[in-house]
Structures are given as C-alpha cells and as structure tokens.
Design a protein around this motif. Structure first.
Motif, PDB file in Angstrom:
ATOM      1  N   LEU A   1       0.825  -1.205   0.000  1.00 46.62           N
ATOM      2  CA  LEU A   1       0.000   0.000   0.000  1.00 46.62           C
ATOM      3  C   LEU A   1       0.858   1.254   0.000  1.00 46.62           C
ATOM      4  N   GLY A   2       1.994   1.199   0.712  1.00 50.10           N
ATOM      5  CA  GLY A   2       2.882   2.351   0.751  1.00 50.10           C
ATOM      6  C   GLY A   2       3.441   2.688  -0.609  1.00 50.10           C
ATOM      7  N   ASP A   3       3.697   1.678  -1.444  1.00 48.34           N
ATOM      8  CA  ASP A   3       4.190   1.919  -2.794  1.00 48.34           C
ATOM      9  C   ASP A   3       3.073   2.301  -3.756  1.00 48.34           C
ATOM     10  N   THR A   4       1.837   1.971  -3.399  1.00 46.53           N
ATOM     11  CA  THR A   4       0.699   2.259  -4.272  1.00 46.53           C
ATOM     12  C   THR A   4       0.099   3.626  -3.968  1.00 46.53           C
ATOM     13  N   LEU A   5       0.039   3.982  -2.686  1.00 47.03           N
ATOM     14  CA  LEU A   5      -0.606   5.219  -2.262  1.00 47.03           C
ATOM     15  C   LEU A   5       0.438   6.312  -2.040  1.00 47.03           C
ATOM     16  N   ASP A   6      -0.032   7.498  -1.709  1.00 48.47           N
ATOM     17  CA  ASP A   6       0.849   8.599  -1.355  1.00 48.47           C
ATOM     18  C   ASP A   6       1.510   8.282  -0.020  1.00 48.47           C
ATOM     19  N   LEU A   7       2.837   8.190  -0.016  1.00 42.59           N
ATOM     20  CA  LEU A   7       3.560   7.784   1.196  1.00 42.59           C
ATOM     21  C   LEU A   7       3.330   8.746   2.360  1.00 42.59           C
ATOM     22  N   ARG A   8       3.256  10.025   2.074  1.00 38.99           N
ATOM     23  CA  ARG A   8       3.059  11.001   3.153  1.00 38.99           C
ATOM     24  C   ARG A   8       1.704  10.802   3.834  1.00 38.99           C
TER      25      ARG A   8
END
Length: 692
Positions: free
Chosen positions: A129-136
């Motif tokens: 999910l971290g690589d798919t979504l906005d990390l911030r």
C-alpha cells in the motif's frame, strides 16, 4: 516547476506556506536534513508508543513488580531492592482485572504475541500500500491511527473496562497501524538519498529505535502516578501529533517538490540543482529538472511476488528472520536472564536487571553505525552482515561463559554481543532494504521501496515473535539450551547470505589494477571532460612504444555512417581504495567528439565498468548528437554486457544499477557489445587517468 495540479496537490502544505513566507525555496541539502529529522522523529514516536505495555505490566499484574522507583536514568541504576507492596503510583496496588489473576502473565503475554502477529502480518500489506498510495498520507494515517488505538487502550482505565477482549482488540489494531511505519520511513529515506554513504547515514539514523524506546519508557513512567491509563494516552497523543507534523512538512519524493529523484539523477545533476536552488531561490522551480514526473502520484506500485523476484530479497529476508530472532530474544529475555543469574556472587533486582540490559542496545547502536560504515567502504552489504553474524556466535558464547565473573565483565561482553547481534539487523532493515527497493522503479513507472522493506522486515518480525516464544519453553531446560538456540540462529543467518558473499568476493578479486598504474597519466578531476585526442595518443606512445594511429586502426573499427561509437572502461586500484571510469565518443571518421575521465570512491571492478557505461550513455543522451545518430557502446568486460542484456541475472548489489542503465537506453537506438582489450585501450587509458 510546472503548475501541474497533481504536483501542487502533493506538495506538503507546510512547505508551501514556508515558501510563500520566505519568498524562495530551500536547497536540496536542506531538504535532506529535514527528511532525516522528520523520519527520525516519526519512527522514534512509533517505538515510544510501543513501550507503555512493558511499563504498566507491574501495575496490571503487581506480583511482577520489584521496585517503586522510576526507571533508569531517573532513579537508582544498579541496586538491590526488595519487593514492595505498593505500586508505581504510590498507592496499594491490587492490579487490574483481568490481568491480576493467576493467569495474569499469560494474558499479558497473549497481548504481546497478538500485537507482534498483527504487526508482522500487516507489514506485507502495508508495504504494498505504501508503494501504491501517497507515502506522506499513508504514514500520516498510520501514525494517527496508532495514536488513537494506543490511547483507547489507556482509556480502559478511565472507562473502568475489565474485559480482556477489549484490550486484546486494541493491541491488535494498534499492531496493524504500527506496521505502516517502517516500510514508509525507509522508503522515504531511500527516495531522498542515493547509495553513496547510505549505509553510514542509515546506521546513524537507525538510532531512532533506541531513542524511542528510552523516551517512551521515561514518558510512560513519568505520568504513571496519575493512573496507568495516562501511560498510554500521552504516548498515543505524541505519535498522533507527530503524524500531523509529517502531513504538513514531509515530502515523500523529491519529485513532489520539484527535484529529480536521488536514484534517478547523477551526482553532477544533484550538485547543479543544489547550486541553482541556493543562488536563485524561488526561481529554482523552473530549473530543477526538465523531465520531472508529476509528483509521486504518477507512479504505480509493484506486487509482492514481483518484489520477491528481485535478487537478494529472499536471502536477506530469511537472514533477518534469524537475526531478529536472536536480537528480540535478548530484547525480551535479557532482563529476566540477568535477574536469574548470579553475577559477581550476587543476584540483582528486576529493576537493576532492566536498567543493565539497556547497555545491550547501546552496543547495538554502535554496531549499526559500524556495519553501515564498513559496508559503504567495501560496497559489500552481504559480506558485512554475514561477518557480523559469524562474530556474534563467539561473542554470545563468551558472554554466557564469563558474563557472571563481575558486573564490569558482564557489561563489556554484553555490549560486544549487542554490537554484533544488532549490527546486521540494523543494516538489513535500513541500507539493504533501500538498496534492493531502489531498482528500475525510480526511473520507470513503478515503486518498490516500501514493498521490499515490508517483505524483509515483515519476515524478520515473524522471527522476532518466535524467538521470545521459543525461549519461554527452552528456558525451563536451562539457559545453556537457550544460548545454543541463539548461536544456531546466528549461524543460519550468516549461511543464508553465503551465495551473495561469494558473488561479492569474486567481483572484488577480479581484474585488479596495481596502485602504481595511472600515475603516469594526466590527472582527471571529477567533472572535466578531459584529455583531447593528442593527449590520448601521447599516452599510448608512452605505454606501448607504437605509433598510436596504427594501433588504433588495427584494434578499433569505426562505426558505420549515421552511427557514433562509445568505448568505455573502468579500473580500480588493487587495494580497492579508489577507482576510475573513462570513455571516448567517436564518429565514422574516427574523430573524437567527446571524452570523460572521472574518479570515484572504493568499489568493485564490475561496478566501475557499469558506471562507465552509465555515464557514457547519459553523456550521449544529453548531447547534440542524440536523435541524429544511433549509438554503439563497446566494453571489454563481457560479464557487464551480459548483465545489461539480462538484468534479472544480476546479483542483488548490482541489480539497481543494471536496471537503471538498461532502462536508460530502452526504446532508444542504442546497442551494447563486447570488444577485446586491445580494441579498448583508449578507454582503458582514460579510466586509469581518472584514478589520478
């Protein structure tokens, strides 16, 4: 910088506000300091919010309590104390149902295991999910969610809740939110920092774990007098507040604020960007990069199975499984072992044992920094990690055999064991994860940093949960059995990296260049395009005693009309203290169009050859000839050519560089082929000249 709405949307609002107030932007170097500070604070609060459960155990189950003083370094440190019937809040402590019964320790243990189980399993999903979504935004949600459920656990005190399922559920959900932390912060660091000195930087940065543990313990203990619920509410509020700070000021990707990525640009480009940003202030927005993507939102994540296929991910993940098994066994059981072991002819209290055990983490901090520094110098992550794990075996044996002689001996041997046990653990979870995650994703349309970090650390967290659990059973058979298990774990961890160690060793010992070579060549400094054709011919005469034109005609063939030929080579000293790369671009008439000769730090010969190819291709792609001519690249190292033609066969420590090069000329009229050493003598001379 383009006013693309997607880019503006992903610029943190706090940075937009500061830009408007200052009237100009920060430099790249300033942003990197901010990234280090914010991610350090973020993960320190993650660890601080995990400590309250260990602090309040003595209040929930008072039979486990030995002391009424606050923990080190507030109270007395290494003292003998008898059991007190009063709790840490100064009143008669009867415990808290359902944890104060005969099965209280069992219930407390179940909560810990449930937290670790949800944490380790959630890591795999969180990474993707971290690589798919906005990390911030992803990191912000994880921190605020962690704060809410840690705080809700403490609210059970004020709501007078005595149902076990309530506390179990709060810890399980908190574990899931906590899983968002590590993949995200490592991904952010990897996005902003290239591979140069990454091990040392991350080794120092990894001290946030110990800082968070210590600060969380002190904070939870400081408010314990007001009721054990505050020991959860205050750390929960702290991590939630840090989450707001992350949302306001943390740019997860350099592209989000207009800089090109640390893994997508050369060091020269970064220097140019930084100088421009310092000189032109807000005008830097239009200078930073001409081909920036529209922020991090334009990227897509890769799947877990695809990330697992990256060479090195599985060996390092399995190595971390056993490494964390050893490290977390010490973390959870070392205080108990110290309280049950006669040291210098006497037994210490539970409090003193807990205070003394913190010195194991002190050794671990030194080990993490040392492992990162050594791996940077040697450019050999697997060798460094395996060596530390091998060294951990005799250090643990010595600690078991001679740690009971005196307290001073115990402290010394404990810190040495902590150095070797935690060193590879810190290296793998930081620099190695970032290395493996920064492959072609940062040049193409995919991202892998958080996913790879989650796979590696998630697998390690399973070992972290199993180690203390197994120790609980083995300790009843004697501590010698426990230490046998720890030594076996360290041995397996090191052996799992043997294939990667052999690959690194072979590359380091191949094609050495004597230190004396290159001294007779013209010195070349980093960014000069160097040595004209006349200088090259003069050096050929001095080296070979032959007419250079004849030698070139015999050994080098010009490209066909409409093409240019780039000959490149890399060289290193035999002591691997430094290396050089060189290349020459010529046309169909054999005329020299451009050349380079550069020095770089310690490394392997295969790395030098690949860097030479990378720099030469970048030089051509940014030149006036790109688009009008096709390019033929020639190198005399066949294994480098083979890797570029089949990147999936690359060893883990070269995979990122190989994929970056192959992606740079993919779809362009560029071909790469092997040439004999005799036909590449000009490039070889330039590479040696680069060493100086």
């Amino acid at each position: 910088m383009s006013t693309n709405s997607n880019t503006i949307r992903r610029t943190p609002p706090g940075i937009l506000l500061i830009r408007n107030i200052r009237g100009k932007d920060w430099s790249l170097k300033s942003y990197r300091y901010i990234i280090l500070l914010l991610t350090f604070i973020a993960y320190a609060t993650y660890h601080a919010s995990r400590k309250p459960s260990s602090i309040v155990k003595s209040v929930l189950y008072p039979e486990s309590m030995k002391s009424s003083d606050p923990p080190w370094p507030v109270g007395n440190v290494f003292i003998e104390e008898e059991f007190s019937g009063f709790g840490t809040n100064g009143v008669n402590n009867k415990g808290w149902y359902p944890f104060n019964g005969t099965d209280g320790t069992s219930k407390l243990g179940e909560i810990d295991v449930a937290f670790l189980a949800c944490y380790s399993s959630g890591m795999y999903v969180a990474g993707h999910l971290g690589d798919t979504l906005d990390l911030r935004l992803f990191l912000t949600i994880g921190m605020i969610g962690s704060g809410i459920f840690v705080g809700l656990f403490g609210m059970g005190y004020y709501w007078n809740i005595h149902e076990f399922w309530f506390y179990l559920f709060m810890q399980m959900v908190a574990g899931l939110f906590q899983a968002t932390g590590w993949p995200s912060v490592v991904a952010v660091i990897g996005n902003w920092f290239g591979k140069r000195k990454r091990g040392l930087i991350m080794g120092i940065w990894n001290a946030h774990t110990s800082v968070g543990n210590i600060s969380g313990s002190l904070l939870a203990a400081a408010v314990l007098d007001y009721g054990w619920g505050w020991s959860f509410i205050v750390p929960g509020a702290l991590i939630a507040s840090a989450g707001v700070l992350v949302y306001l000021f943390l740019p997860a990707y350099p592209e989000d604020i207009g800089f090109s990525g640390a893994n997508a640009s050369s060091s020269e480009e970064e220097d140019r960007i930084q100088k421009a940003s310092e000189q032109k202030g807000s005008a830097v927005n239009v200078e930073k990069s001409s081909d920036l993507k529209a922020g991090s939102g334009s990227r897509k994540g890769i799947g877990i199975f695809e990330a697992c296929s990256i060479p090195g991910v599985i060996p390092f993940a399995l190595c971390l499984f056993f490494s964390k098994l050893v490290a977390y066994t010490f973390l959870y059981w070392l205080p108990f072992y110290l309280s049950q072991t006669e040291i210098g002819g006497e037994y210490m209290s539970v409090k003193s044992a807990g205070n003394l055990s913190t010195l194991f983490d002190v050794g671990g901090i030194v080990g993490g920094v040392l492992a990162g520094y050594i791996s940077d110098k040697l450019i050999a992550r697997a060798t460094t990690a395996a060596t530390f794990m091998f060294a951990a075996i005799p250090s643990m044996i010595l600690y078991r055999l001679y740690g009971n002689i005196s307290r001073a001996t115990n402290i010394l041997l404990m810190m040495i064991a902590g150095l070797f046990v935690n060193g590879p653990y810190a290296l793998i979870t930081t620099a190695v994860s970032a290395d493996l995650g920064t492959h072609s994703s940062l040049r193409g349309d995919s991202r892998a940093l958080a996913t790879v970090t989650a796979i590696i650390d998630g697998t390690g967290s399973v070992g972290a949960a199993l180690g203390p659990l197994i120790t609980g059973f083995l300790s009843s058979k004697g501590w010698d059995t426990v230490f046998m298990m720890l030594n076996a774990g360290a041995l397996i961890a090191s052996l799992l990296l043997s294939h990667l160690v052999i690959a690194e060793f072979r590359e380091r010992t191949s094609k050495p260049l004597p230190p004396s070579h290159g001294q007779q060549n013209h010195e070349a400094t980093g960014s000069q395009p160097l040595l004209g054709v006349s200088n090259i011919q003069n050096n050929l005469c001095s080296l070979c005693g032959k007419v250079p034109e004849t030698l070139i005609l015999l050994c080098w063939c010009p490209p066909p009309s409409g093409s240019l030929k780039l000959n490149v080579d890399g060289a290193i000293r035999s002591d691997a203290s430094c290396g050089g790369i060189g290349g020459l671009l010529r046309n169909a008439e054999g005329c020299s169009l451009a050349s380079f000769s550069k020095k770089f730090g310690p490394g392997l010969l295969i790395s030098a050859e690949l860097l030479a190819i990378k720099y030469g291709i970048e030089m051509f792609l940014s030149s006036q000839w790109f688009g009008s001519y096709s390019l033929i690249v020639e190198s005399d190292r066949k294994n480098a050519i083979d890797l570029l033609l089949n990147p999936s066969a690359s060893p883990s420590f070269l995979f990122c560089l190989v994929r970056e090069i192959s992606d740079s000329f993919c779809g362009k009229d560029v071909s790469i082929r092997h040439i004999s050493r005799n036909g590449n003598i000009v490039a070889d001379l330039l590479a040696k000249a680069g060493i100086g």
